[in-house]
Design a protein around this motif. Sequence first.
Motif, mmCIF file in Angstrom:
data_model
loop_
_atom_site.group_PDB
_atom_site.id
_atom_site.type_symbol
_atom_site.label_atom_id
_atom_site.label_comp_id
_atom_site.label_asym_id
_atom_site.label_seq_id
_atom_site.Cartn_x
_atom_site.Cartn_y
_atom_site.Cartn_z
ATOM 1 N N ILE A 233 47.489 1.996 67.435
ATOM 2 C CA ILE A 233 47.052 1.101 68.707
ATOM 3 C C ILE A 233 46.067 0.163 68.129
ATOM 4 C CG2 ILE A 233 45.766 2.638 69.901
ATOM 5 C CD1 ILE A 233 46.746 1.705 72.543
ATOM 6 N N SER A 234 46.101 -1.063 68.596
ATOM 7 C CA SER A 234 45.062 -2.256 68.465
ATOM 8 C C SER A 234 44.622 -2.629 69.771
ATOM 9 C CB SER A 234 45.712 -3.140 67.406
ATOM 10 O OG SER A 234 46.927 -3.697 67.947
ATOM 11 N N VAL A 235 43.346 -3.048 69.798
ATOM 12 C CA VAL A 235 42.671 -3.453 71.011
ATOM 13 C C VAL A 235 41.565 -4.552 70.383
ATOM 14 C CG1 VAL A 235 41.200 -1.327 71.101
ATOM 15 C CG2 VAL A 235 41.300 -3.003 72.936
ATOM 16 N N ASP A 236 41.565 -5.570 71.065
ATOM 17 C CA ASP A 236 40.646 -6.565 70.536
ATOM 18 C C ASP A 236 39.359 -6.505 71.657
ATOM 19 O OD1 ASP A 236 42.464 -7.527 68.959
ATOM 20 O OD2 ASP A 236 42.717 -9.349 69.925
ATOM 21 N N LEU A 237 38.318 -6.410 71.171
ATOM 22 C CA LEU A 237 36.902 -6.160 71.793
ATOM 23 C C LEU A 237 36.432 -7.747 72.121
ATOM 24 C CD1 LEU A 237 37.366 -3.416 70.783
ATOM 25 C CD2 LEU A 237 34.815 -3.478 70.519
ATOM 26 N N HIS A 238 36.954 -8.665 71.364
ATOM 27 C CA HIS A 238 36.512 -10.298 71.989
ATOM 28 C C HIS A 238 37.321 -10.595 73.019
ATOM 29 C CE1 HIS A 238 39.235 -11.497 68.396
ATOM 30 N NE2 HIS A 238 40.044 -11.440 69.323
ATOM 31 N N LYS A 239 38.345 -9.621 73.481
ATOM 32 C CA LYS A 239 38.908 -10.193 74.927
ATOM 33 C C LYS A 239 38.073 -9.414 75.949
ATOM 34 C CE LYS A 239 43.386 -11.429 72.881
ATOM 35 N NZ LYS A 239 43.143 -11.474 71.325
#
Length: 477
Positions: A233-239
């Motif tokens: 799973i991927s998650v963007d921290l800059h969002k």
Amino acid sequence: MSLPAHGRPAEEILDALRALREEDLPTHGGKLFAYVYDPGLADLDELTLRAHGLSAATNGLDPTAFPSLLRMENDIVAAAAGLLGGDRATVGNVTSGGTESVLLAVKAARDARPDVTAPRIVLPSSAHPAFAKAGAYLRVALDVVPVDPQTLRVSTVDIENAIGPDTVLVVASAPAYPHGVLDPVPAIAAAAARHGVRCHVDACFGGWLLPFWRELGVAGEAFDLTVPGVTSISVDLHKYAYCPKGVSVLLHRTAQLRAPQYFGYAGWPGYGLVNATVASTRPGGPIAAAWATLQRIGHDGYRTLAARTLEATRGLHEAVRAVPDLRTLLPEPESSVVAFTGGSTVDVFVVADALAAQGWHIQPQMAFDGIPRTAHLTVTAAVAPHVASFAGALDAAVAAARAAGPAIAELPPLDPAALTPDTVARMAAALGLDLAAGHPTQGMAGINAVLDAAPVAVREKLLTAVLDLLQRPSPQL
């Protein structure tokens, strides 16, 4: 000048930079509904700038040389794993953004199957183009399953039917970016597991927001590592973690699943090279800034920001539904996206221009496979105080669009091979786009209408040609 003959004073350089930035869209204030994520926290920029500066000279290439980066990266990964259903076996890495996270997930899936000589990915048509980019870079073919143009959802039966002996990865989104729809992750992951295939969840957009919405009582299916069959799973921290660009996290359920992600090389007389990410040199500044952001906001702070985002999303959704000429694509928002269309009465591309003239910037989206052209609003916490103002601006923009009529409705047949840079430059000039200046002189509605009317192959050629023309040094340099 591109390179001055002599060094310039620091303040003069900063003044020049400030002048350049005046041409940009506003990154703070809640009036830009794409590209940036603003929490509305007054002190956060200063903290992240200082944290970035403290680690700006470091390099994540060798974690033994800069153990501070290793510690911060592991802390960030642990925070993401804790939020997304991971356990003690979960591993991960910080990447430069969602596209790199996707590239690495595809690489790991491809390289885990050396028996497959022509690897393929199964994914909904609403999945992010990063998967198409990964396929092009890594020579992995795509089996794209259309979404229903009415419900905007993919059929899990169609997903499973598309899985074949050469499938190395099945993709689901939480949510899909265009309209904010969550794919049925449990059913898709179960289908992948029945065929012994990895399942990656692209939660780059919603992964740091939806867990907090669930805490606030918003219903929704599980989409994370608690779901059997989800392997990464991927998650963007800059969002929605509101970190500076660009920081994403790619999680794998186990170290064994991550192993094919690595690249190691010792076949030369230099240092032994091993990389977990695409880049070898990895700037430490973004990692430090992300770590500082997580420490500053904390779980309770993110819950508060998520509540503001939820309030703003619902408010904007109702504001759009209150306008007779507009229609939201979903009866209720499933994530922090509000997408709407104008149908035959109002052109949403013209609405977007009219909003921009009032200082509000939304993202036009082209029609595709039975789905109409839409306007996309990515909602952040900073929007919450401005919902009523946006509603008034939207009413005025729709009235202006109704009076103006549609943008260009028809496009003559175009051969992609004939779209040379000179041809595209002339077309752009006729539509009010000054490619030398890098911004439109008469709004974007006509340009978006041309792209909307063009077949996909022509659309891609036009976009590529415009970017090629923009990314050239100015003649006077």
